[in-house]
Design a protein around this motif. Sequence first.
Motif, PDB file in Angstrom:
ATOM      1  N   ILE A 183       0.832  -1.202   0.000  1.00  0.00           N
ATOM      2  CA  ILE A 183       0.000   0.000   0.000  1.00  0.00           C
ATOM      3  C   ILE A 183       0.866   1.251   0.000  1.00  0.00           C
ATOM      4  O   ILE A 183       0.614   2.210  -0.734  1.00  0.00           O
ATOM      5  N   ASN A 184       1.899   1.229   0.819  1.00  0.00           N
ATOM      6  CA  ASN A 184       2.802   2.385   0.905  1.00  0.00           C
ATOM      7  C   ASN A 184       3.477   2.645  -0.443  1.00  0.00           C
ATOM      8  O   ASN A 184       3.595   3.795  -0.891  1.00  0.00           O
ATOM      9  N   ASN A 185       3.895   1.556  -1.109  1.00  0.00           N
ATOM     10  CA  ASN A 185       4.529   1.707  -2.425  1.00  0.00           C
ATOM     11  C   ASN A 185       3.555   2.281  -3.447  1.00  0.00           C
ATOM     12  O   ASN A 185       3.912   3.136  -4.259  1.00  0.00           O
ATOM     13  N   GLU A 186       2.310   1.791  -3.399  1.00  0.00           N
ATOM     14  CA  GLU A 186       1.302   2.279  -4.346  1.00  0.00           C
ATOM     15  C   GLU A 186       0.952   3.741  -4.091  1.00  0.00           C
ATOM     16  O   GLU A 186       0.675   4.497  -5.019  1.00  0.00           O
ATOM     17  N   LEU A 187       0.964   4.142  -2.820  1.00  0.00           N
ATOM     18  CA  LEU A 187       0.661   5.530  -2.496  1.00  0.00           C
ATOM     19  C   LEU A 187       1.756   6.465  -2.995  1.00  0.00           C
ATOM     20  O   LEU A 187       1.493   7.585  -3.440  1.00  0.00           O
ATOM     21  N   GLN A 188       2.997   5.989  -2.920  1.00  0.00           N
ATOM     22  CA  GLN A 188       4.118   6.817  -3.357  1.00  0.00           C
ATOM     23  C   GLN A 188       4.217   6.864  -4.882  1.00  0.00           C
ATOM     24  O   GLN A 188       4.452   7.918  -5.467  1.00  0.00           O
ATOM     25  N   GLU A 189       4.049   5.710  -5.508  1.00  0.00           N
ATOM     26  CA  GLU A 189       4.153   5.632  -6.964  1.00  0.00           C
ATOM     27  C   GLU A 189       3.208   4.549  -7.478  1.00  0.00           C
ATOM     28  O   GLU A 189       3.584   3.376  -7.566  1.00  0.00           O
ATOM     29  N   PRO A 190       1.976   4.907  -7.812  1.00  0.00           N
ATOM     30  CA  PRO A 190       0.971   3.907  -8.209  1.00  0.00           C
ATOM     31  C   PRO A 190       1.423   3.099  -9.433  1.00  0.00           C
ATOM     32  O   PRO A 190       1.929   3.652 -10.402  1.00  0.00           O
ATOM     33  N   SER A 191       1.249   1.783  -9.332  1.00  0.00           N
ATOM     34  CA  SER A 191       1.589   0.912 -10.460  1.00  0.00           C
ATOM     35  C   SER A 191       0.487   0.976 -11.510  1.00  0.00           C
ATOM     36  O   SER A 191      -0.632   1.450 -11.254  1.00  0.00           O
ATOM     37  N   ALA A 192       0.789   0.489 -12.729  1.00  0.00           N
ATOM     38  CA  ALA A 192      -0.191   0.504 -13.822  1.00  0.00           C
ATOM     39  C   ALA A 192      -1.430  -0.298 -13.453  1.00  0.00           C
ATOM     40  O   ALA A 192      -2.564   0.103 -13.749  1.00  0.00           O
ATOM     41  N   GLU A 193      -1.208  -1.465 -12.812  1.00  0.00           N
ATOM     42  CA  GLU A 193      -2.345  -2.317 -12.421  1.00  0.00           C
ATOM     43  C   GLU A 193      -3.253  -1.601 -11.423  1.00  0.00           C
ATOM     44  O   GLU A 193      -4.484  -1.672 -11.491  1.00  0.00           O
ATOM     45  N   PHE A 194      -2.620  -0.898 -10.483  1.00  0.00           N
ATOM     46  CA  PHE A 194      -3.369  -0.175  -9.453  1.00  0.00           C
ATOM     47  C   PHE A 194      -4.173   0.963 -10.084  1.00  0.00           C
ATOM     48  O   PHE A 194      -5.360   1.151  -9.784  1.00  0.00           O
ATOM     49  N   VAL A 195      -3.546   1.716 -10.959  1.00  0.00           N
ATOM     50  CA  VAL A 195      -4.208   2.839 -11.624  1.00  0.00           C
ATOM     51  C   VAL A 195      -5.373   2.346 -12.473  1.00  0.00           C
ATOM     52  O   VAL A 195      -6.454   2.939 -12.499  1.00  0.00           O
ATOM     53  N   ARG A 196      -5.163   1.211 -13.148  1.00  0.00           N
ATOM     54  CA  ARG A 196      -6.190   0.677 -14.045  1.00  0.00           C
ATOM     55  C   ARG A 196      -7.468   0.319 -13.274  1.00  0.00           C
ATOM     56  O   ARG A 196      -8.576   0.474 -13.801  1.00  0.00           O
ATOM     57  N   ILE A 197      -7.316  -0.166 -12.050  1.00  0.00           N
ATOM     58  CA  ILE A 197      -8.498  -0.535 -11.246  1.00  0.00           C
ATOM     59  C   ILE A 197      -9.449   0.646 -11.120  1.00  0.00           C
ATOM     60  O   ILE A 197     -10.669   0.531 -11.299  1.00  0.00           O
TER      61      ILE A 197
END
Length: 351
Positions: free
Chosen positions: A178-192
């Motif tokens: 979660i911390n990693n996604e908050l700092q730099e969202p991955s493509a998979e996370f953004v796509r959701i």
Amino acid sequence: MELNNQLKALADKIEQLKDQIETEESTKHAFVLPFINLLGYDSFNPTEVVPEFTADLGLKKGEKVDYAIFHDGNPVMIIECKNWKEDLNVHNSQLFRYFHVTETSFALLTNGIIYRFYTDLEETNKMDEKPFLEFDITNLKENIINEIAKFHKSNFDIDKIFDNASDLKYLKEIKKLINNELQEPSAEFVRIFASKVYSGRLTERIMEDFSDLVHKAFTQTISERVNDRLNAALNKEAEKQQEEEFEEEEVISKVITTEEEIEAFRIVVAILRRKVSKDRIMHRDTQSYFGILLDDNNRKPICRLHLDGNKKYISLFDQDKNTHREQIHSVDDIYMFEEQLLQTIDYYEQE
């Protein structure tokens, strides 16, 4: 609470001494053994803490782990220590081998500051690659202290710790993601999120735009939630303060200030005007005494008058705000304490 204080004391000791600690042996004695002791184990009792515990590896004899903790006569945790300056990442494999041959329930790798607790969640009698609990003893949060408390001798329960270890391990990994996604969202996370709010085709440019939007949305959401909680706490505190002030006003409203008390106040003002202006001298009448204050501040009491009983008194304050009571026969006797009253003003002005 006691464990909390002990951990804080050890953390303070580490900060003070670490620059003077040069060797692994010094790290053990100055940092690790005190940690074992605060868990309730006697490091001088060989039935509880065994130094240089044998961990022979097949044909390779004489292998030893730094400490083994015994509980009810059985080894429950092995501890491998390193110099506080060393990076623990390069020592996992050594502890991995020791864990396999000693058949204990838990393993601890530490440099006296960083602590990593391992067990065998994934495969029986084979230490997991990742710790289920990791912390820096100089920067502990309350939830980590609660987990450390479970290893205390008085609380130690292998089954409960083991059951909880699984949750801790995966919680740690999820929080890291979660911390990693908050700092730099991955493509998979953004796509959701983009796919739920954008009806068009998610081209590379659109994904780049949504990457920034998702990052901003999460940052703002967290900030708003924190602010909401802070505001709720502040409002609650304000309501509490208002209630206390209302209660205080209620009590004060029951007090009747007499002419004699007002006359006494005027005498005190007349004495003190040589030091401060009369606007700075205030009175507050309570059910038990008539108080005179500097700057209307409860932390700056000048004197207290007790004029309602058969005997009349004046309470005076010294430099440490200790009181001593003197009997008076009338308010005119206040002039007898002129020097002490002026000295009290000097104390506050010096502050």
